[in-house]
Design an enzyme around this catalytic site. Sequence first.
Site, PDB file in Angstrom:
ATOM      1  N   HIS A 198     123.940-125.471  -6.664  1.00 35.24           N
ATOM      2  CA  HIS A 198     122.638-124.942  -6.258  1.00 35.24           C
ATOM      3  C   HIS A 198     121.469-125.631  -6.949  1.00 35.24           C
ATOM      4  O   HIS A 198     120.361-125.680  -6.420  1.00 35.24           O
ATOM      5  CB  HIS A 198     122.571-123.427  -6.486  1.00 35.24           C
ATOM      6  CG  HIS A 198     122.473-123.009  -7.919  1.00 35.24           C
ATOM      7  ND1 HIS A 198     123.572-122.960  -8.764  1.00 35.24           N
ATOM      8  CD2 HIS A 198     121.405-122.632  -8.672  1.00 35.24           C
ATOM      9  CE1 HIS A 198     123.181-122.564  -9.957  1.00 35.24           C
ATOM     10  NE2 HIS A 198     121.868-122.354  -9.934  1.00 35.24           N
ATOM     11  N   ASP A 199     121.682-126.189  -8.132  1.00 35.65           N
ATOM     12  CA  ASP A 199     120.601-126.852  -8.870  1.00 35.65           C
ATOM     13  C   ASP A 199     120.631-128.375  -8.738  1.00 35.65           C
ATOM     14  O   ASP A 199     120.014-129.077  -9.539  1.00 35.65           O
ATOM     15  CB  ASP A 199     120.663-126.476 -10.357  1.00 35.65           C
ATOM     16  CG  ASP A 199     119.937-125.171 -10.643  1.00 35.65           C
ATOM     17  OD1 ASP A 199     119.097-124.755  -9.817  1.00 35.65           O
ATOM     18  OD2 ASP A 199     120.204-124.565 -11.697  1.00 35.65           O
ATOM     19  N   LYS A 202     117.639-130.719  -9.225  1.00 38.78           N
ATOM     20  CA  LYS A 202     117.057-131.017 -10.533  1.00 38.78           C
ATOM     21  C   LYS A 202     117.338-132.452 -10.987  1.00 38.78           C
ATOM     22  O   LYS A 202     116.816-132.865 -12.025  1.00 38.78           O
ATOM     23  CB  LYS A 202     117.552-130.018 -11.583  1.00 38.78           C
ATOM     24  CG  LYS A 202     116.926-128.639 -11.414  1.00 38.78           C
ATOM     25  CD  LYS A 202     117.343-127.664 -12.500  1.00 38.78           C
ATOM     26  CE  LYS A 202     116.664-126.312 -12.312  1.00 38.78           C
ATOM     27  NZ  LYS A 202     117.101-125.317 -13.321  1.00 38.78           N
ATOM     28  N   HIS A 252     115.518-119.972  -3.737  1.00 36.85           N
ATOM     29  CA  HIS A 252     114.394-119.394  -4.475  1.00 36.85           C
ATOM     30  C   HIS A 252     113.391-118.714  -3.545  1.00 36.85           C
ATOM     31  O   HIS A 252     112.258-118.432  -3.954  1.00 36.85           O
ATOM     32  CB  HIS A 252     113.692-120.457  -5.322  1.00 36.85           C
ATOM     33  CG  HIS A 252     114.378-120.713  -6.636  1.00 36.85           C
ATOM     34  ND1 HIS A 252     114.430-119.779  -7.652  1.00 36.85           N
ATOM     35  CD2 HIS A 252     115.070-121.789  -7.094  1.00 36.85           C
ATOM     36  CE1 HIS A 252     115.105-120.285  -8.681  1.00 36.85           C
ATOM     37  NE2 HIS A 252     115.514-121.493  -8.360  1.00 36.85           N
ATOM     38  N   ASP A 280     121.708-116.152  -9.956  1.00 35.07           N
ATOM     39  CA  ASP A 280     120.938-117.113 -10.745  1.00 35.07           C
ATOM     40  C   ASP A 280     119.991-116.370 -11.689  1.00 35.07           C
ATOM     41  O   ASP A 280     119.880-116.698 -12.881  1.00 35.07           O
ATOM     42  CB  ASP A 280     120.156-118.012  -9.787  1.00 35.07           C
ATOM     43  CG  ASP A 280     119.540-119.222 -10.472  1.00 35.07           C
ATOM     44  OD1 ASP A 280     120.031-119.625 -11.542  1.00 35.07           O
ATOM     45  OD2 ASP A 280     118.572-119.779  -9.935  1.00 35.07           O
TER      46      ASP A 280
END
Length: 334
Positions: A198-199, A202, A252, A280
Amino acid sequence: MALTDRTDNKKTQILIVSMNDRARRELQNGLSALGYECYTCSDGESALGLMKQRLFDVVITSAELLGMSGIQLARAISRIHPHMPIIMTSLRPDPAQIPQALASGACDLIGEMCSAEEFRAIIERNLDRRAAANRRIASDRADILFKAICAMTAAIDAKSHYAARHSYRVTQLCMMIGSRLGLSEQQRLTLELAAQIHDIGKVGTPDTVLTKPDVLTDEEWVDVLKHPALGGAFLANVPELVEIASVIRHHHEHFDGTGYPDGLQGEAIPLFARIIAVADAYDAMTSDRPYRKAMTHEQAAEELRRNSGTQFDGELVEHLLAALTEKSAERRAA
């Protein structure tokens, strides 16, 4: 693997966009009679607004629209939902239009006056095509991609002592929610993959921001806020992962529509994205940061409940907290 988040027998949701009132009404009535749940808009701007409130399975749009054209609408939809089947119609279909329509994200260009039965055949063909493409995620190639992307995510977590094993913990929390929802094995595998990576966006966040041992400045937060859209864009280019790309892009979003990057609300946010949002946040709150100590479980639970219905899907919050309570009871009994 079927990458759908539809866990019940809801009717197929179709959005019809046409400035021709008669054609729009006749198609809505015809498809509704065939068992589809149809919504209509007369222009592209209204369609995009409705898509922030509802999650559709198929969009049928006329190429001829006032203001935003059908081509522009298809491009906008494909950017937000890369996996969405878009059927484009035209009063006078021209073979020369086909390359432009396909390049915009549409999967078909047909005559606007086709019968409801003809539309049903095209809708089902595209839904079957999407399902078949989604199942390819279980292939060897997808397995290699999964391992490679997980390695990238682990590298991101490793950049910060405080983010270490964050993706692993979020995945475990997501699977606890998934178990309580009664997801199928295929859906659980999809959720697991989406949570693990999910990240991934980044990778585009500066190391100085990821490793900063202090509260971020407004400018640094701008860099962080880009990661869901970046992650979705990375994965949208991989055919086997386009549905997961949508989950990652929207993890988000807020349940009340105040999140980012697209301001989706309620069930317009993919289910797996809503699950990841809860997991999260819980992991973030119960983990130490350089500028604050970790919250207790009780404090984090109170914060999740306080933001239920606004930031989070309240039903999923309660599923997570119930699962954590059960796990705690099992540990005490062991």
